[in-house]
Design an enzyme around this catalytic site. Structure first.
Site, PDB file in Angstrom:
ATOM      1  N   GLY A  72       0.783  -1.240   0.000  1.00  0.00           N
ATOM      2  CA  GLY A  72       0.000   0.000   0.000  1.00  0.00           C
ATOM      3  C   GLY A  72       0.809   1.282   0.000  1.00  0.00           C
TER       4      GLY A  72
ATOM      5  N   GLU B  88       3.898   4.030   6.484  1.00  0.00           N
ATOM      6  CA  GLU B  88       2.643   3.276   6.301  1.00  0.00           C
ATOM      7  C   GLU B  88       1.638   4.111   5.520  1.00  0.00           C
ATOM      8  OE1 GLU B  88       0.962   0.789   6.105  1.00  0.00           O
ATOM      9  OE2 GLU B  88       0.991  -0.538   7.831  1.00  0.00           O
ATOM     10  N   ASP B  89       0.852   3.438   4.717  1.00  0.00           N
ATOM     11  CA  ASP B  89      -0.197   4.140   3.969  1.00  0.00           C
ATOM     12  C   ASP B  89      -1.373   4.509   4.874  1.00  0.00           C
ATOM     13  OD1 ASP B  89      -0.850   1.463   4.351  1.00  0.00           O
ATOM     14  OD2 ASP B  89      -1.600   1.133   2.324  1.00  0.00           O
TER      15      ASP B  89
ATOM     16  N   ASP C 234      -5.575   1.459  10.431  1.00  0.00           N
ATOM     17  CA  ASP C 234      -7.013   1.239  10.600  1.00  0.00           C
ATOM     18  C   ASP C 234      -7.216   0.746  12.040  1.00  0.00           C
ATOM     19  OD1 ASP C 234      -9.605   0.252  10.422  1.00  0.00           O
ATOM     20  OD2 ASP C 234      -9.344  -0.670   8.486  1.00  0.00           O
TER      21      ASP C 234
ATOM     22  N   LYS D 257      -7.457   6.079  10.339  1.00  0.00           N
ATOM     23  CA  LYS D 257      -8.894   5.943  10.634  1.00  0.00           C
ATOM     24  C   LYS D 257      -9.018   5.908  12.155  1.00  0.00           C
ATOM     25  CE  LYS D 257     -10.201   3.134   6.643  1.00  0.00           C
ATOM     26  NZ  LYS D 257     -10.614   1.792   6.211  1.00  0.00           N
TER      27      LYS D 257
ATOM     28  N   PHE E  41     -14.073   2.710   3.629  1.00  0.00           N
ATOM     29  CA  PHE E  41     -13.064   2.039   2.811  1.00  0.00           C
ATOM     30  C   PHE E  41     -12.551   2.983   1.717  1.00  0.00           C
ATOM     31  CE2 PHE E  41     -11.527  -0.898  -0.470  1.00  0.00           C
ATOM     32  CZ  PHE E  41     -10.567  -1.543   0.299  1.00  0.00           C
TER      33      PHE E  41
ATOM     34  N   ASP F 224      -5.973  -0.426  -2.305  1.00  0.00           N
ATOM     35  CA  ASP F 224      -6.620  -1.251  -3.323  1.00  0.00           C
ATOM     36  C   ASP F 224      -7.874  -1.938  -2.808  1.00  0.00           C
ATOM     37  OD1 ASP F 224      -5.077  -2.970  -1.509  1.00  0.00           O
ATOM     38  OD2 ASP F 224      -5.784  -4.572  -2.813  1.00  0.00           O
TER      39      ASP F 224
HETATM   40  P1  XMP Z   1      -4.943  -2.386  10.375  1.00  0.00           P
HETATM   41  O1  XMP Z   1      -6.367  -2.695  10.700  1.00  0.00           O
HETATM   42  O2  XMP Z   1      -4.041  -3.537  10.543  1.00  0.00           O
HETATM   43  O3  XMP Z   1      -4.990  -2.053   8.832  1.00  0.00           O
HETATM   44  O4  XMP Z   1      -4.465  -1.121  11.078  1.00  0.00           O
HETATM   45  C1  XMP Z   1      -3.910  -1.537   8.192  1.00  0.00           C
HETATM   46  C2  XMP Z   1      -3.721  -2.141   6.842  1.00  0.00           C
HETATM   47  O5  XMP Z   1      -4.968  -2.523   6.255  1.00  0.00           O
HETATM   48  C3  XMP Z   1      -5.095  -2.000   4.967  1.00  0.00           C
HETATM   49  N1  XMP Z   1      -6.228  -1.044   4.962  1.00  0.00           N
HETATM   50  C4  XMP Z   1      -6.810  -0.567   3.865  1.00  0.00           C
HETATM   51  N2  XMP Z   1      -6.556  -0.803   2.585  1.00  0.00           N
HETATM   52  N3  XMP Z   1      -8.311   0.662   1.996  1.00  0.00           N
HETATM   53  C5  XMP Z   1      -7.306  -0.174   1.653  1.00  0.00           C
HETATM   54  O6  XMP Z   1      -7.099  -0.349   0.478  1.00  0.00           O
HETATM   55  C6  XMP Z   1      -8.632   0.941   3.273  1.00  0.00           C
HETATM   56  O7  XMP Z   1      -9.561   1.713   3.544  1.00  0.00           O
HETATM   57  C7  XMP Z   1      -7.844   0.277   4.260  1.00  0.00           C
HETATM   58  N4  XMP Z   1      -7.866   0.305   5.616  1.00  0.00           N
HETATM   59  C8  XMP Z   1      -6.874  -0.519   5.998  1.00  0.00           C
HETATM   60  C9  XMP Z   1      -3.774  -1.347   4.637  1.00  0.00           C
HETATM   61  O8  XMP Z   1      -2.993  -2.239   3.908  1.00  0.00           O
HETATM   62  C10 XMP Z   1      -3.115  -1.097   5.953  1.00  0.00           C
HETATM   63  O9  XMP Z   1      -1.708  -1.225   5.924  1.00  0.00           O
HETATM   64 MG    MG Z   2      -0.383  -0.903   4.359  1.00  0.00          MG
END
Ligand code: XMP
Ligand code: MG
Length: 179
Positions: free
Chosen positions: A49, A103-104, A107, A135, A156, A163
């Site tokens: 990402g 990090e992108d 969440d 988020k 999302f 993606d």
């Molecule tokens: P967590 O829940 O582990 O999530 O903090 C982080 C990873 O989940 C992916 N992620 C997303 N990917 N759209 C995406 O395409 C989203 O809205 C989204 N939210 C979480 C992402 O890879 C991130 O590193």
């Molecule tokens: Mg990521």
């Protein structure tokens, strides 16, 4: 009207434009250049990402630095699977180095928590974390975030590296799933 796109039979509307994204990246990079001068940090990019973010951000970095990559995956479709898979681990030597995670999006915080465990096992001097998007309403695991691009709603997002099952990473802007 807000531009929309369709990916995997779902409709998304524009959320952050390329211009807003690049403006934010310039200010984040300026801060990193200031905070890490003379420290030669290792920028640790979390694939897939963060690929677009890392490329644009690093073009604005003027200090001496190294680059390393890890590949983690937790998402399936539009939801976190609750399980982080390490597809490519940490191979470069980061012992006694200042590591800046790129990090992108954060969440629930699960992916970053798992990554932190992996990094700490290698005895870095210091760890800093940059996430382009956060988020905040979704955060379940407490994670240290030192640099945040944008706080985003719990919806999302796709584009600019993000993606839906592999699609949409190449988009220049970020889109949100339309309700
Ligand atoms: P967590 O829940 O582990 O999530 O903090 C982080 C990873 O989940 C992916 N992620 C997303 N990917 N759209 C995406 O395409 C989203 O809205 C989204 N939210 C979480 C992402 O890879 C991130 O590193
Ligand atoms: Mg990521």
């Amino acid at each position: 009207m807000n531009p929309t796109i369709v990916l995997k039979e779902k409709t998304f509307e524009l959320y952050l434009s390329e211009e807003e994204i690049l403006d934010k990246i310039k200010s984040l990079a300026a801060q990193l250049n200031e905070d890490f001068k003379n420290q030669r940090p290792v920028f640790l990019v979390v694939l897939n990402g963060s690929v677009m973010l890392a490329a644009d951000l690093l073009k604005e970095i003027t200090i001496e630095c190294d680059l390393s990559f890890v590949k983690l995956a937790s998402y399936s479709g539009t939801q976190s699977s609750g399980d982080v898979r390490t597809l490519m681990g940490l191979h470069d030597d980061i012992k006694d180095r200042v590591v800046v995670v790129i990090e992108d999006i954060v969440d629930t915080g699960l992916t970053l928590t798992e990554l932190m465990i992996q990094i700490l096992k290698q005895y870095p001097k210091e760890i800093r974390v940059l996430t382009f998007l956060r988020k905040s309403q979704a955060t379940k695991y407490h994670v240290q975030l030192d640099y945040i691009g944008f706080e985003v709603p719990n919806v999302f997002l796709v584009g600019y590296g993000l993606d839906i099952n592999g699609q949409g990473r190449n988009l220049r802007d970020i889109y949100q799933l339309k309700k």
